[in-house]
Design a protein around this motif. Structure first.
Motif, PDB file in Angstrom:
ATOM      1  N   SER A 221      73.106   8.110  10.785  1.00  0.00           N
ATOM      2  CA  SER A 221      72.617   6.789  10.365  1.00  0.00           C
ATOM      3  C   SER A 221      73.786   5.833  10.146  1.00  0.00           C
ATOM      4  O   SER A 221      73.644   4.619  10.298  1.00  0.00           O
ATOM      5  CB  SER A 221      71.798   6.913   9.074  1.00  0.00           C
ATOM      6  OG  SER A 221      72.635   7.441   8.041  1.00  0.00           O
ATOM      7  N   ASN A 222      74.954   6.432   9.819  1.00  0.00           N
ATOM      8  CA  ASN A 222      76.140   5.606   9.565  1.00  0.00           C
ATOM      9  C   ASN A 222      77.347   6.438   9.977  1.00  0.00           C
ATOM     10  O   ASN A 222      77.550   7.528   9.460  1.00  0.00           O
ATOM     11  CB  ASN A 222      76.195   5.235   8.063  1.00  0.00           C
ATOM     12  CG  ASN A 222      77.295   4.234   7.781  1.00  0.00           C
ATOM     13  OD1 ASN A 222      78.256   4.103   8.555  1.00  0.00           O
ATOM     14  ND2 ASN A 222      77.165   3.525   6.645  1.00  0.00           N
ATOM     15  N   THR A 223      78.131   5.965  10.909  1.00  0.00           N
ATOM     16  CA  THR A 223      79.265   6.740  11.415  1.00  0.00           C
ATOM     17  C   THR A 223      80.503   6.586  10.536  1.00  0.00           C
ATOM     18  O   THR A 223      81.480   7.300  10.719  1.00  0.00           O
ATOM     19  CB  THR A 223      79.619   6.334  12.857  1.00  0.00           C
ATOM     20  OG1 THR A 223      79.812   4.919  12.902  1.00  0.00           O
ATOM     21  CG2 THR A 223      78.514   6.743  13.822  1.00  0.00           C
ATOM     22  N   SER A 224      80.487   5.613   9.578  1.00  0.00           N
ATOM     23  CA  SER A 224      81.611   5.488   8.647  1.00  0.00           C
ATOM     24  C   SER A 224      81.213   6.121   7.326  1.00  0.00           C
ATOM     25  O   SER A 224      80.299   5.643   6.643  1.00  0.00           O
ATOM     26  CB  SER A 224      81.937   4.002   8.400  1.00  0.00           C
ATOM     27  OG  SER A 224      82.338   3.397   9.599  1.00  0.00           O
ATOM     28  N   LEU A 225      81.903   7.207   6.989  1.00  0.00           N
ATOM     29  CA  LEU A 225      81.523   7.913   5.760  1.00  0.00           C
ATOM     30  C   LEU A 225      82.719   8.049   4.840  1.00  0.00           C
ATOM     31  O   LEU A 225      83.838   8.317   5.272  1.00  0.00           O
ATOM     32  CB  LEU A 225      80.980   9.315   6.087  1.00  0.00           C
ATOM     33  CG  LEU A 225      79.669   9.378   6.873  1.00  0.00           C
ATOM     34  CD1 LEU A 225      79.264  10.814   7.119  1.00  0.00           C
ATOM     35  CD2 LEU A 225      78.557   8.634   6.124  1.00  0.00           C
ATOM     36  N   HIS A 226      82.450   7.818   3.584  1.00  0.00           N
ATOM     37  CA  HIS A 226      83.461   8.078   2.568  1.00  0.00           C
ATOM     38  C   HIS A 226      83.359   9.526   2.131  1.00  0.00           C
ATOM     39  O   HIS A 226      82.339  10.198   2.362  1.00  0.00           O
ATOM     40  CB  HIS A 226      83.263   7.148   1.356  1.00  0.00           C
ATOM     41  CG  HIS A 226      83.592   5.724   1.638  1.00  0.00           C
ATOM     42  ND1 HIS A 226      84.786   5.308   2.202  1.00  0.00           N
ATOM     43  CD2 HIS A 226      82.866   4.575   1.414  1.00  0.00           C
ATOM     44  CE1 HIS A 226      84.800   3.998   2.324  1.00  0.00           C
ATOM     45  NE2 HIS A 226      83.626   3.511   1.858  1.00  0.00           N
ATOM     46  N   SER A 227      84.401   9.937   1.455  1.00  0.00           N
ATOM     47  CA  SER A 227      84.391  11.286   0.899  1.00  0.00           C
ATOM     48  C   SER A 227      83.169  11.465  -0.007  1.00  0.00           C
ATOM     49  O   SER A 227      82.790  10.546  -0.745  1.00  0.00           O
ATOM     50  CB  SER A 227      85.678  11.489   0.095  1.00  0.00           C
ATOM     51  OG  SER A 227      85.757  12.804  -0.379  1.00  0.00           O
ATOM     52  N   ASN A 228      82.526  12.654   0.098  1.00  0.00           N
ATOM     53  CA  ASN A 228      81.348  13.033  -0.700  1.00  0.00           C
ATOM     54  C   ASN A 228      80.053  12.412  -0.195  1.00  0.00           C
ATOM     55  O   ASN A 228      79.000  12.777  -0.707  1.00  0.00           O
ATOM     56  CB  ASN A 228      81.505  12.686  -2.188  1.00  0.00           C
ATOM     57  CG  ASN A 228      82.390  13.707  -2.911  1.00  0.00           C
ATOM     58  OD1 ASN A 228      82.913  14.617  -2.289  1.00  0.00           O
ATOM     59  ND2 ASN A 228      82.557  13.523  -4.205  1.00  0.00           N
ATOM     60  N   GLU A 229      80.083  11.531   0.777  1.00  0.00           N
ATOM     61  CA  GLU A 229      78.832  10.967   1.278  1.00  0.00           C
ATOM     62  C   GLU A 229      78.187  11.935   2.259  1.00  0.00           C
ATOM     63  O   GLU A 229      78.868  12.634   3.012  1.00  0.00           O
ATOM     64  CB  GLU A 229      79.094   9.633   1.985  1.00  0.00           C
ATOM     65  CG  GLU A 229      79.270   8.484   0.991  1.00  0.00           C
ATOM     66  CD  GLU A 229      79.399   7.135   1.679  1.00  0.00           C
ATOM     67  OE1 GLU A 229      79.175   6.133   1.014  1.00  0.00           O
ATOM     68  OE2 GLU A 229      79.728   7.108   2.885  1.00  0.00           O
ATOM     69  N   SER A 230      76.865  11.937   2.229  1.00  0.00           N
ATOM     70  CA  SER A 230      76.127  12.829   3.119  1.00  0.00           C
ATOM     71  C   SER A 230      76.016  12.213   4.496  1.00  0.00           C
ATOM     72  O   SER A 230      75.856  10.993   4.639  1.00  0.00           O
ATOM     73  CB  SER A 230      74.713  13.059   2.586  1.00  0.00           C
ATOM     74  OG  SER A 230      74.773  13.698   1.335  1.00  0.00           O
TER      75      SER A 230
HETATM   76  C1  LIG Z   1      78.082   2.781   6.337  1.00  0.00           C
HETATM   77  O1  LIG Z   1      78.674   3.327   5.205  1.00  0.00           O
HETATM   78  C2  LIG Z   1      79.776   2.604   4.709  1.00  0.00           C
HETATM   79  C3  LIG Z   1      80.424   3.337   3.577  1.00  0.00           C
HETATM   80  O2  LIG Z   1      79.465   3.815   2.696  1.00  0.00           O
HETATM   81  C4  LIG Z   1      79.312   1.259   4.278  1.00  0.00           C
HETATM   82  O3  LIG Z   1      80.378   0.537   3.844  1.00  0.00           O
HETATM   83  C5  LIG Z   1      78.632   0.604   5.428  1.00  0.00           C
HETATM   84  O4  LIG Z   1      78.065  -0.609   5.034  1.00  0.00           O
HETATM   85  C6  LIG Z   1      77.513   1.429   6.023  1.00  0.00           C
HETATM   86  N1  LIG Z   1      76.983   0.807   7.215  1.00  0.00           N
HETATM   87  C7  LIG Z   1      75.680   0.759   7.454  1.00  0.00           C
HETATM   88  C8  LIG Z   1      75.243   0.167   8.738  1.00  0.00           C
HETATM   89  O5  LIG Z   1      74.842   1.137   6.618  1.00  0.00           O
END
Ligand SMILES: *[C@@H]1O[C@H](CO)[C@@H](O)[C@H](O)[C@H]1NC(C)=O
Ligand SMILES: *[C@@H]1O[C@H](CO)[C@@H](O)[C@H](O)[C@H]1NC(C)=O
Ligand SMILES: *[C@@H]1O[C@H](CO)[C@@H](O)[C@H](O)[C@H]1NC(C)=O
Ligand SMILES: *[C@@H]1O[C@H](CO)[C@@H](O)[C@H](O)[C@H]1NC(C)=O
Ligand SMILES: *[C@@H]1O[C@H](CO)[C@@H](O)[C@H](O)[C@H]1NC(C)=O
Ligand SMILES: *[C@@H]1O[C@H](CO)[C@@H](O)[C@H](O)[C@H]1NC(C)=O
Ligand SMILES: *[C@@H]1O[C@H](CO)[C@@H](O)[C@H](O)[C@H]1NC(C)=O
Ligand SMILES: *[C@@H]1O[C@H](CO)[C@@H](O)[C@H](O)[C@H]1NC(C)=O
Ligand SMILES: *[C@@H]1O[C@H](CO)[C@@H](O)[C@H](O)[C@H]1NC(C)=O
Ligand SMILES: CC(=O)N[C@H]1CO[C@H](CO)[C@@H](O)[C@@H]1O
Length: 353
Positions: A221-230
């Protein structure tokens, strides 16, 4: 004293009739030759008898045939030795001992016997039997007897080979009661005994419902993930058993069992991706991939016993940028039930289904 009386009378009569005539004269006391007498008979001493015997026995045959004296030879011997010589009385005498027989046992203590016969000479005409034993025994020993083995009592039955349904159990016995020795034979028969045992039916453990638990989902759903995020894979391709939730990204085990999980993830060139597979927050597997010149993919695999209700998902371990816009590189999360657990056990081992 009847007999003595008769003798005296007879001997006296023969003294008179010394010509050996076979007719005995009865004396004045009225005795008869068969020993009967009247009550008026006077007693006569033994001295008189011997004297008369010495002096006056004329002829054995006359005495014997007429008066049947030799029918009572023992009395005759006592009363008149001479008479007996005339009658050819022979006392018995022992022959030599025979050889000892062989021992009457094949082992252990026995006896040997030897015998002798009263035949040297044989008693005749009423002579005395030989004096003493005709048999003699001596002990003999042919050594230790073999001890044949004997069974002990059966030991207690062992446990059933199964925990449900029909199985086997065994019990043992030993050939030590006694142990065989000195060439004794071993025990005959079996030392192990089996029998069928029946534990409670296994039916309660067999479910007619064989659940297929398998899921596969694609596309983060989101390719950018922070540490600990699912990591949430939103496109469900398979979700048999309904365990996967594409809103939370988490798989909740619908039954207890052994599960396998696989994750594939990709990164662009010169970027880093860090993921882990977790079960109730505890890592099952971790990985990192560093893109080189091109986008690259890696995967995580894990096998785990998952109790019903436990949750398994994918989590970022350090800030990462993933890649999936590519027909050749997919981001997926999948899992399947390998083997269901029925037995009850403590958490972390085997679980209630
Ligand atoms: C994806 O996750 C990042 C970090 O949590 C957040 O900054 C970003 O807005 C998210 N993008 C979407 C499309 O939800
Ligand atoms: C004595 O008389 C009997 C028969 O009455 C006869 O058989 C036996 O041989 C006689 N014994 C002697 C020693 O003559
Ligand atoms: C008794 O033993 C001797 C010596 O062993 C033997 O010569 C003899 O023949 C034996 N006699 C019998 C009757 O067996
Ligand atoms: C055999 O005889 C010996 C000596 O008499 C004795 O010591 C032993 O106990 C006997 N054995 C058995 C088995 O009776
Ligand atoms: C001698 O042995 C024989 C046979 O073994 C038996 O019949 C008899 O009675 C024995 N006699 C004695 C005196 O032991
Ligand atoms: C997955 O996402 C990509 C864009 O990120 C999209 O092009 C693709 O159609 C999606 N695939 C599925 C199966 O949803
Ligand atoms: C991730 O979570 C753990 C505990 O769950 C915490 O110790 C750690 O600081 C967290 N890391 C970040 C980057 O939030
Ligand atoms: C989750 O999956 C369902 C059924 O497969 C689908 O209809 C729904 O759109 C998905 N949700 C998202 C956010 O993609
Ligand atoms: C996490 O990533 C940052 C940069 O993205 C890096 O500096 C740091 O060393 C990483 N931490 C670990 C534990 O790899
Ligand atoms: C015939 C016979 O043997 N007579 C004897 C009887 O006994 C006396 C002695 O007691 C002997 O002297 C006889 O010779």
């Amino acid at each position: 004293m009847a007999k003595v009386d008769i003798w005296i009378i007879l001997l006296t009569s023969f003294h008179v009739l010394s010509d050996g005539k076979t007719t005995a004269q009865h004396g004045q006391h009225g005795h008869t030759t068969d020993g009967n007498m009247d009550n008026t008979t006077p007693s006569i001493s033994m001295t008189t008898v011997y004297r008369d015997c010495n002096d006056s026995i004329p002829n054995c045959e006359v005495l014997n045939e007429t008066l049947l004296i030799c029918k009572d030879i023992r009395n005759a011997m006592k009363l008149c030795q001479k008479f007996c010589i005339l009658c050819n009385v022979v006392n018995g005498g022992w022959a030599h001992w025979g050889n000892f027989s062989t021992c009457d046992v094949t082992c252990g203590n026995g006896t040997q016997l030897r015998t002798r016969e009263c035949s040297s000479p044989k008693p005749e005409n009423g002579g005395l039997q030989c004096d003493g034993p005709a048999n003699e025994t001596v002990p003999c020993n042919l050594g230790l007897c073999p001890v044949h083995g004997g069974w002990s009592e059966w030991e207690n039955w062992g446990s059933c080979s199964v925990t449900c349904g029909a199985g086997l159990r065994r019990r043992d016995r030993n050939c030590d009661n006694p142990f065989p020795s000195v060439d004794g034979h071993h025990c005959f028969g079996e030392s192990i005994n089996y029998e069928i045992c029946n534990e409670p039916s296994c039916n309660h453990l067999v479910s007619t419902e064989v659940p297929v638990v398998m899921f596969s989902a694609r596309n983060l759903s989101n390719t950018s993930l922070h540490s600990n995020e699912s990591a949430i894979y939103i496109h469900i391709e398979t979700n048999d058993g309904g365990g996967y939730n594409n809103v939370t990204g988490k798989f909740t085990a619908p039954v207890s069992g052994l599960y396998t999980f696989t994750v594939q993830y990709c990164v662009k060139a010169r970027t880093v991706g860090n993921l882990e597979l977790v079960q109730n927050g505890n890592p099952l597997q971790r990985g990192e991939i560093v893109g080189a010149e091109y986008a690259q993919c890696a995967s995580l695999q894990a096998l785990s016993k998952v109790p019903k209700g436990d949750r398994v998902w994918v989590r970022c371990t350090n800030d990462s940028e993933f890649y999936q816009d590519d027909p050749y590189r997919w981001a997926t999360f999948s899992g399947a039930l390998v083997h269901r657990y029925f037995s009850e056990s403590v958490s972390g081992q085997i679980f209630v289904g």
